[in-house]
Design a protein around this motif. Sequence first.
Motif, mmCIF file in Angstrom:
data_model
loop_
_atom_site.group_PDB
_atom_site.id
_atom_site.type_symbol
_atom_site.label_atom_id
_atom_site.label_comp_id
_atom_site.label_asym_id
_atom_site.label_seq_id
_atom_site.Cartn_x
_atom_site.Cartn_y
_atom_site.Cartn_z
ATOM 1 N N PRO A 1 -3.561 33.075 35.692
ATOM 2 C CA PRO A 1 -4.762 32.422 35.170
ATOM 3 C C PRO A 1 -4.510 31.845 33.777
ATOM 4 N N PHE A 2 -5.178 30.767 33.467
ATOM 5 C CA PHE A 2 -4.973 30.039 32.216
ATOM 6 C C PHE A 2 -5.028 30.964 31.001
ATOM 7 N N GLU A 3 -6.087 31.791 30.930
ATOM 8 C CA GLU A 3 -6.275 32.631 29.741
ATOM 9 C C GLU A 3 -5.229 33.740 29.636
ATOM 10 N N HIS A 4 -4.567 34.059 30.735
ATOM 11 C CA HIS A 4 -3.499 35.064 30.696
ATOM 12 C C HIS A 4 -2.185 34.465 30.202
ATOM 13 N N ALA A 5 -2.050 33.165 30.291
ATOM 14 C CA ALA A 5 -0.795 32.503 29.920
ATOM 15 C C ALA A 5 -0.784 32.006 28.483
ATOM 16 N N VAL A 6 -1.958 31.734 27.924
ATOM 17 C CA VAL A 6 -2.020 31.125 26.586
ATOM 18 C C VAL A 6 -1.438 32.030 25.490
ATOM 19 N N PRO A 7 -1.718 33.356 25.455
ATOM 20 C CA PRO A 7 -1.183 34.168 24.354
ATOM 21 C C PRO A 7 0.340 34.113 24.234
ATOM 22 N N SER A 8 1.049 34.172 25.341
ATOM 23 C CA SER A 8 2.517 34.124 25.264
ATOM 24 C C SER A 8 2.995 32.725 24.888
ATOM 25 N N MET A 9 2.284 31.685 25.340
ATOM 26 C CA MET A 9 2.682 30.320 24.984
ATOM 27 C C MET A 9 2.472 30.084 23.487
ATOM 28 N N ASP A 10 1.351 30.549 22.948
ATOM 29 C CA ASP A 10 1.143 30.458 21.500
ATOM 30 C C ASP A 10 2.269 31.169 20.751
ATOM 31 N N ARG B 1 1.410 48.093 20.752
ATOM 32 C CA ARG B 1 0.064 48.454 20.341
ATOM 33 C C ARG B 1 -0.957 47.601 21.089
ATOM 34 N N PRO B 2 -1.910 48.228 21.795
ATOM 35 C CA PRO B 2 -3.025 47.441 22.320
ATOM 36 C C PRO B 2 -3.766 46.843 21.125
ATOM 37 N N LEU B 3 -3.988 45.547 21.162
ATOM 38 C CA LEU B 3 -4.631 44.909 20.025
ATOM 39 C C LEU B 3 -6.071 45.374 19.894
ATOM 40 N N GLU C 1 -6.630 36.534 19.341
ATOM 41 C CA GLU C 1 -7.235 35.232 19.035
ATOM 42 C C GLU C 1 -6.873 34.213 20.107
ATOM 43 N N SER C 2 -5.619 34.226 20.560
ATOM 44 C CA SER C 2 -5.192 33.281 21.596
ATOM 45 C C SER C 2 -5.980 33.489 22.879
#
Length: 297
Positions: free
Chosen positions: A203-212, A288-290, A263-264
């Motif tokens: 899913p889009f929102e699962h991929a954005v943090p690693s891409m950032d 660490r879980p954020l 944030e991502s």
Amino acid sequence: MSPNHVRTPAICPDSCTARRRNCHKLRGLRQTAGLFQAEAPEGCPQSGGIPSRVRCYPSTFESMDPELIFTADAEAHGTDRRALASSCRSGQLIRLRRGVYMQADEWQSLSPWDQQRLRIRAAVEQGHGQRILIQQSAAVMWGLPVIGNSAEVLLLANPPLHGQRRGGLHWVERQLLEPVTVVEEVPLTSRPQTVLDMAAYLPFEHAVPSMDHVLRPDPVLGLPPLGKDHLRETAENLPSQVKRLRALQVIDFADARSESAGESYSRAVIHTPFPSARAPATIQYLGRPLPGRLLLA
């Protein structure tokens, strides 16, 4: 302390059977034409089981480099499965998966993120064949933010293994976009391929943090940021137009100015009309879980 040396009260602490086994496995991988990167960075060891043509990176364990105890190694040094099981029942050892243990005190000193990394490493090192990490499992080894905790270790499949599940392992067919690389002696997809596969299949929102994350320098592994132009060019080799468009959407949205994985993720969820998650999402990152959870209505 080498991660592949075996330690248990009944086994010689200098045993390196596991390292030799991993050595042979990596040498076999090196013989696959065009599979690995062509050189190792300055200072990368050229002995101890790492082939010279494989790019290697340092360990990112926060406090130590834990030792794994393999049942096969224990038996080779006069300790049987029952002794290991007894040590496990007494609390001296922790069983990571069938046939793989480690010292309980070392396990308890690790963060949840490092425990996950160690379970993944145990699954790869235990195998006799070629086991190459992909997607979220590769992302964990790269130190990239991952949404949630997957119970399965994702591995690159060659026919007829596609879709096969066994013992917490899941073989998935993926097209190699770049040469396979190695982190902590574990073969896995490159950083660009890892984030592109996540963008194409998650899913889009699962991929954005690693891409950032990969758009910024990685101070732990000493890696430079990835450029969007290179990511777009690599994404053109994804196997379908749909996958390419999904990946490009994540690349275009990604922002190196994001200050945290939380944030991502929040930014991506706000951008997505119908986000996939319907429960509080925990983001695991560097042990660490954020702080904070995002509850979607």
